[in-house]
Scaffold this active site. Structure first.
Site, PDB file in Angstrom:
ATOM      1  N   HIS A  55       0.806  -1.231   0.000  1.00  0.00           N
ATOM      2  CA  HIS A  55       0.000   0.000   0.000  1.00  0.00           C
ATOM      3  C   HIS A  55       0.836   1.276   0.000  1.00  0.00           C
ATOM      4  O   HIS A  55       0.297   2.372  -0.098  1.00  0.00           O
ATOM      5  CB  HIS A  55      -1.012  -0.003   1.157  1.00  0.00           C
ATOM      6  CG  HIS A  55      -0.473   0.239   2.529  1.00  0.00           C
ATOM      7  ND1 HIS A  55      -0.619   1.448   3.161  1.00  0.00           N
ATOM      8  CD2 HIS A  55       0.185  -0.561   3.393  1.00  0.00           C
ATOM      9  CE1 HIS A  55      -0.080   1.380   4.376  1.00  0.00           C
ATOM     10  NE2 HIS A  55       0.414   0.166   4.540  1.00  0.00           N
TER      11      HIS A  55
ATOM     12  N   CYS B 281       0.397   6.199  11.975  1.00  0.00           N
ATOM     13  CA  CYS B 281      -0.071   5.377  13.084  1.00  0.00           C
ATOM     14  C   CYS B 281       0.042   6.143  14.403  1.00  0.00           C
ATOM     15  O   CYS B 281      -0.489   5.720  15.410  1.00  0.00           O
ATOM     16  CB  CYS B 281       0.677   4.051  13.118  1.00  0.00           C
ATOM     17  SG  CYS B 281       2.173   4.022  12.179  1.00  0.00           S
TER      18      CYS B 281
HETATM   19  C1  LIG Z   1       8.971   2.107   7.563  1.00  0.00           C
HETATM   20  C2  LIG Z   1       7.705   1.330   7.757  1.00  0.00           C
HETATM   21  N1  LIG Z   1       7.773   0.061   8.161  1.00  0.00           N
HETATM   22  C3  LIG Z   1       6.673  -0.686   8.334  1.00  0.00           C
HETATM   23  C4  LIG Z   1       5.421  -0.175   8.115  1.00  0.00           C
HETATM   24  C5  LIG Z   1       4.212  -1.039   8.324  1.00  0.00           C
HETATM   25  O1  LIG Z   1       3.642  -1.399   7.098  1.00  0.00           O
HETATM   26  P1  LIG Z   1       2.216  -2.114   7.002  1.00  0.00           P
HETATM   27  O2  LIG Z   1       1.222  -1.015   7.048  1.00  0.00           O
HETATM   28  O3  LIG Z   1       2.231  -2.822   5.697  1.00  0.00           O
HETATM   29  O4  LIG Z   1       2.118  -3.084   8.123  1.00  0.00           O
HETATM   30  C6  LIG Z   1       5.285   1.158   7.693  1.00  0.00           C
HETATM   31  C7  LIG Z   1       3.946   1.767   7.501  1.00  0.00           C
HETATM   32  O5  LIG Z   1       3.711   2.893   7.887  1.00  0.00           O
HETATM   33  C8  LIG Z   1       6.465   1.922   7.506  1.00  0.00           C
HETATM   34  O6  LIG Z   1       6.399   3.194   7.091  1.00  0.00           O
END
Ligand SMILES: Cc1ncc(COP(=O)(O)O)c(C=O)c1O
Length: 388
Positions: A206, A330
């Site tokens: 995504h 988040c």
């Molecule tokens: C650097 C990083 N790692 C991991 C994630 C987590 O990804 P997912 O939404 O696919 O769990 C994100 C999402 O914001 C991210 O920016």
């Protein structure tokens, strides 16, 4: 018309992705594990997507495993490497080396393993520009109990890109496996494991025009990892459970588009980002850009409007039709200041005035100019309110 400047939180699905996914959802319901024609069609779709992911990342298809996103991939590597083959009754638990600016999907599993006495965690500092302390990193890699180093290739909040080829050489010289969280880099900058000797890589559909809830984990040949989910033969027994075929197809198309467009995206996004920054500089006094400008993602601008609370500006921007972020998506709604910015030496107060503006597909110059005008107006208003 809304203006979406939050592409690091998530990206709109590309038309090509939607078309491919809808075709699968409508017409191809087979289970890739079935041996009949319906199953074979679904299997072919999954394997075609695997080949696209592999081609983008410079690995072989049998090194790619589909997951439910980067959070799952990150957890799988950290738990897998740190707990596999380790005798819990041994004297000292294995050490994992991370940085202070990792995404929560790395920080939190490390904390859980540390609290349970199953891992030691070395958290390496960054400087005021977000660059990792290479001497401290080399020191931690040299410790005899170090079993894994896990670093975010491009930071989600500041866009700072680590010199991963050099870091990988250091890790290889120390004989420590390297996991890279490449979630923000894939589709924006070249992420090619023929040039960077990483052992594990996590990414997520995504963030590059694909669907939410689908991602990939690369496990280089010769590295082992226990099953992420036990319970079936799928993904060569690494992740049981019937595959999310439509999501995987969407990831495959997003990766093909990224491979075809990568150079053009780099040019286009950085031009838009630079227009945003220079427009803001012209119209708004007392700004501070966070992150070493020569090594940030082409699409990301992290900027403090000094003395103006970020959340006030964001809410007003949203009402005016512009979506942006104050830090990682988040964290939105949480009052605690960004751990990334405070690790870079910003005070909690300064960190609260930071905005993350991230451009991507569908953003154009007129939208950027409109956002700059709104930002100028809102900054003035928010500063006045703060001062009164
Ligand atoms: C650097 C990083 N790692 C991991 C994630 C987590 O990804 P997912 O939404 O696919 O769990 C994100 C999402 O914001 C991210 O920016």
């Amino acid at each position: 018309m809304r203006i979406y400047l939050d592409h690091n939180a998530t990206t709109p699905l590309r038309e090509e992705v939607v078309d491919a996914m809808v075709a699968v959802l409508r017409n191809e319901f087979g289970n890739p594990s079935s041996t009949h024609a319906e199953g074979a069609t679904a299997r072919r779709r999954v394997e075609d997507a695997r080949a696209e992911v592999a081609a983008l990342l410079g690995v072989t298809p049998d090194e790619v495993f589909f997951t439910g996103g980067a959070t799952e991939s990150n957890n799988a590597v950290l738990h897998g490497v740190l707990t596999a083959d380790h005798d819990p009754h041994a004297d000292a638990p294995p050490r994992v080396v991370i940085s202070e600016v990792e995404h929560p999907s790395v920080l939190e599993p490390c904390q859980i393993l540390e609290d349970a006495g199953r891992a030691r965690v070395s958290r390496i500092a960054v400087d005021t520009d977000g660059r990792i302390d290479r001497d401290a990193l080399r020191g931690a890699l040299a410790l005899p109990d170090t079993a894994l180093v896990s670093l975010v290739w491009a930071n989600n909040e500041t866009g700072v890109v680590l010199p991963m080829a050099e870091i990988a050489s250091d890790a290889a010289a120390a004989g420590v496996p390297l996991h890279v969280d490449a979630t923000q880099g894939v589709g924006k900058i070249p992420i090619d494991l023929r040039e960077v000797q990483a052992d594990f890589l996590s990414c997520s559909a995504h963030k590059l025009g694909g669907p939410k809830g689908t991602g990939a984990l690369v496990v280089r040949a010769g590295r082992s990892l226990p099953p992420l989910l036990a319970g079936g033969p799928q993904e060569r027994r690494r992740r049981g459970g019937t595959e999310n075929v439509a999501g995987i197809v969407g990831l495959g198309v997003a990766c093909r588009l990224a491979r075809e467009e990568l150079e053009e995206r780099g040019r286009r996004y950085s031009a838009l980002r630079d227009r945003l920054w220079s427009g803001m500089q012209k119209r708004i006094p007392d700004l501070r850009r966070n992150g070493a400008p020569e090594s940030v993602l082409p699409n990301t601008l992290n900027v403090e409007i000094c003395g103006a609370p970020g959340e006030v500006i964001l809410q007003a921007l949203d009402l005016e039709g512009v979506a942006a972020s104050a830090g990682a998506a988040c964290h939105s709604g949480a009052i605690s200041p960004s751990h990334v910015l405070t690790a870079m030496g910003r005070t909690p107060e300064q960190a609260r005035s930071a905005l993350r503006l991230s451009v991507g597909h569908g953003v154009d110059e007129a939208q950027v100019d409109h956002a700059v005008s709104l930002l100028a107006e809102l900054a003035e208003r928010a500063r006045k309110m703060e001062a009164s």
